[in-house]
Design an enzyme around this catalytic site. Structure first.
Site, mmCIF file in Angstrom:
data_model
loop_
_atom_site.group_PDB
_atom_site.id
_atom_site.type_symbol
_atom_site.label_atom_id
_atom_site.label_comp_id
_atom_site.label_asym_id
_atom_site.label_seq_id
_atom_site.Cartn_x
_atom_site.Cartn_y
_atom_site.Cartn_z
ATOM 1 N N TRP A 126 0.825 -1.216 0.000
ATOM 2 C CA TRP A 126 0.000 0.000 0.000
ATOM 3 C C TRP A 126 0.856 1.263 0.000
ATOM 4 O O TRP A 126 0.325 2.352 -0.195
ATOM 5 C CB TRP A 126 -0.957 -0.007 1.190
ATOM 6 C CG TRP A 126 -0.321 -0.326 2.500
ATOM 7 C CD1 TRP A 126 0.319 0.533 3.340
ATOM 8 C CD2 TRP A 126 -0.244 -1.623 3.123
ATOM 9 N NE1 TRP A 126 0.793 -0.132 4.439
ATOM 10 C CE2 TRP A 126 0.463 -1.457 4.345
ATOM 11 C CE3 TRP A 126 -0.690 -2.887 2.776
ATOM 12 C CZ2 TRP A 126 0.714 -2.520 5.201
ATOM 13 C CZ3 TRP A 126 -0.443 -3.943 3.635
ATOM 14 C CH2 TRP A 126 0.254 -3.758 4.828
ATOM 15 N N ARG A 127 2.154 1.120 0.213
ATOM 16 C CA ARG A 127 3.035 2.278 0.094
ATOM 17 C C ARG A 127 3.415 2.549 -1.359
ATOM 18 O O ARG A 127 4.034 3.572 -1.656
ATOM 19 C CB ARG A 127 4.308 2.058 0.911
ATOM 20 C CG ARG A 127 4.098 2.210 2.415
ATOM 21 C CD ARG A 127 5.366 1.955 3.186
ATOM 22 N NE ARG A 127 5.233 2.362 4.584
ATOM 23 C CZ ARG A 127 6.136 2.104 5.524
ATOM 24 N NH1 ARG A 127 7.240 1.430 5.214
ATOM 25 N NH2 ARG A 127 5.943 2.511 6.766
ATOM 26 N N GLU A 130 -5.558 0.840 5.883
ATOM 27 C CA GLU A 130 -5.618 1.515 7.175
ATOM 28 C C GLU A 130 -6.594 0.818 8.116
ATOM 29 O O GLU A 130 -6.318 0.672 9.308
ATOM 30 C CB GLU A 130 -6.020 2.980 6.987
ATOM 31 C CG GLU A 130 -4.942 3.853 6.369
ATOM 32 C CD GLU A 130 -3.714 3.988 7.264
ATOM 33 O OE1 GLU A 130 -3.872 3.992 8.498
ATOM 34 O OE2 GLU A 130 -2.607 4.079 6.717
ATOM 35 N N GLN A 153 -4.578 -2.266 15.045
ATOM 36 C CA GLN A 153 -4.263 -3.258 16.069
ATOM 37 C C GLN A 153 -3.946 -4.627 15.482
ATOM 38 O O GLN A 153 -4.189 -5.662 16.104
ATOM 39 C CB GLN A 153 -5.408 -3.360 17.086
ATOM 40 C CG GLN A 153 -5.670 -2.058 17.802
ATOM 41 C CD GLN A 153 -6.872 -2.112 18.714
ATOM 42 O OE1 GLN A 153 -7.808 -2.843 18.479
ATOM 43 N NE2 GLN A 153 -6.845 -1.328 19.778
ATOM 44 N N GLY A 205 -9.635 -8.859 13.322
ATOM 45 C CA GLY A 205 -10.135 -8.098 14.455
ATOM 46 C C GLY A 205 -11.634 -7.921 14.411
ATOM 47 O O GLY A 205 -12.356 -8.704 13.804
ATOM 48 N N TYR A 236 -7.884 9.882 12.753
ATOM 49 C CA TYR A 236 -6.594 9.309 12.367
ATOM 50 C C TYR A 236 -6.660 8.706 10.964
ATOM 51 O O TYR A 236 -5.813 8.985 10.106
ATOM 52 C CB TYR A 236 -6.148 8.247 13.372
ATOM 53 C CG TYR A 236 -4.891 7.530 12.924
ATOM 54 C CD1 TYR A 236 -3.641 8.070 13.185
ATOM 55 C CD2 TYR A 236 -4.966 6.354 12.195
ATOM 56 C CE1 TYR A 236 -2.496 7.445 12.744
ATOM 57 C CE2 TYR A 236 -3.826 5.722 11.741
ATOM 58 C CZ TYR A 236 -2.587 6.262 12.019
ATOM 59 O OH TYR A 236 -1.449 5.651 11.556
ATOM 60 N N ASP A 293 0.275 8.765 15.937
ATOM 61 C CA ASP A 293 -0.084 7.457 16.470
ATOM 62 C C ASP A 293 0.882 7.114 17.590
ATOM 63 O O ASP A 293 1.715 7.939 17.993
ATOM 64 C CB ASP A 293 -0.098 6.392 15.368
ATOM 65 C CG ASP A 293 1.288 6.081 14.816
ATOM 66 O OD1 ASP A 293 2.271 6.774 15.183
ATOM 67 O OD2 ASP A 293 1.405 5.136 14.017
ATOM 68 N N CYS A 310 12.843 3.278 16.571
ATOM 69 C CA CYS A 310 12.461 3.739 17.904
ATOM 70 C C CYS A 310 11.313 2.889 18.443
ATOM 71 O O CYS A 310 10.257 3.390 18.811
ATOM 72 C CB CYS A 310 12.076 5.214 17.850
ATOM 73 S SG CYS A 310 12.067 6.010 19.476
ATOM 74 N N CYS A 331 18.741 13.378 19.406
ATOM 75 C CA CYS A 331 17.831 12.628 20.268
ATOM 76 C C CYS A 331 18.244 12.690 21.736
ATOM 77 O O CYS A 331 19.348 12.284 22.113
ATOM 78 C CB CYS A 331 17.761 11.173 19.810
ATOM 79 S SG CYS A 331 16.709 10.135 20.846
#
Length: 316
Positions: free
Chosen positions: A44-45, A57, A62, A103, A142, A160, A208, A225
């Protein structure tokens, strides 16, 4: 947003969301270069199709992204356009969702309803602004922002859990929703929501993380950072999902799967199909099952009726 407007926002906050002497141009250039040099190749990118991005999306809520890829590809193959999804039978869409363990089944219902809105109200073309996208069924701020960003390069800064963790660690942003939103807005270069939002979420997803991989992932923000300099990698707590095994969510999914052929099933027969220890008068018996069916009926997924003196259930 201009730097002057940003300064006004910062002054109004109890604490600045970003250090005042931060070199925003250098930070932006470093992150975008890092992302464009190497990032996870999620399919999807590679598209700017709003329908395909909307599906990704909703599926990604989750759910581990690696698990979403095969489901997304299968969904796209089965319903390749928003028109195809709108014309589909809702029970088939819900059954697909259940079969792929994506889900809560009401997400499938909302996705199907949103497709009908796009077809009926927008002529099959997705609206381009976050505000208009948020009018679609099941699309919150979102998701609306993400679709606007990735499909139309017309979004605001996405916030997010990954973005919160990154800004908290890197720039000592206060653990506050308003501060995270201000920080994200100020960091994003104007007119580059597509690449920026992808890049900062990728940073949180591969470098991260909860257990950071700063050097291994070549984090482009190490020189700025705060966490990297101090060794303090604490971050805002993340609410854990309740256990799926034995949960109401698990048995709701089993009900939908058991009804996926479209036939009406007597409630007690359904109980035995979804739970080996089902007993009509037991702890997990008819009263327990009726509660699950009532929940699914409220979500518009299941309907029940009396037939030949017994209650039966079927997908709507």
């Amino acid at each position: 947003m201009t730097d002057a407007a940003d300064a006004g926002d910062d002054a109004a906050a109890d604490a600045p969301p970003l250090p005042p002497d931060l070199d925003l141009d250098a930070i932006r250039e470093a992150l975008i270069a890092w992302y464009e040099a190497d990032h996870r190749p999620f399919p999807w990118r590679e598209t700017d199709d709003a329908y395909e991005i909307h599906v990704s999306e909703v599926m990604s809520q989750q759910t581990q992204l690696d698990r979403v890829v095969s489901a997304w590809e299968a969904f796209r193959d089965r319903w390749p356009t928003v028109d195809a999804l709108a014309a589909a039978d809702r029970s088939e869409v819900v059954a697909f969702w259940t079969d792929h363990s994506l889900g809560y089944n009401n997400r499938a219902k909302y996705l199907h309803e949103a497709a009908n809105q796009v077809v009926d109200e927008y002529g099959g073309e997705y609206p381009e602004s976050p505000a208009e996208l948020a009018e679609l069924m099941g699309v919150g701020p979102y998701t609306a922002n993400a679709v606007a960003s990735f499909a139309f390069n017309n979004g605001n800064a996405v916030v997010d859990t990954n973005v919160e963790r990154v800004t908290y660690r890197a720039f000592d942003t206060p653990d506050d929703d308003s501060a995270f939103e201000q920080a994200a807005r100020r960091l994003m270069p104007e007119g580059e929501s597509r690449v920026w939002n992808n890049a900062i979420m990728e940073l949180g997803g591969v470098a991260c993380t909860k257990s950071p991989n700063c050097d291994e992932a070549g984090c482009p923000w190490r020189e700025w950072c705060d966490a990297y300099q101090t060794g303090d990698f604490t971050a805002p707590d993340v609410t854990e999902q309740p256990s799926f095994e034995g949960s109401r969510r698990q048995f709701r999914g089993r009900i939908v799967r058991a009804l996926s052929d479209g036939d009406a099933v007597a409630v007690d027969d359904l109980g035995h199909r979804i739970r080996v220890d089902y007993a009509p008068d037991g702890e997990h018996g008819r009263e327990w099952l009726d509660g699950l069916l009532d929940d699914l009926a409220d979500d518009g997924l299941v309907e029940t009726e009396e037939a030949d003196g017994e209650r039966v259930a079927r997908l709507r």
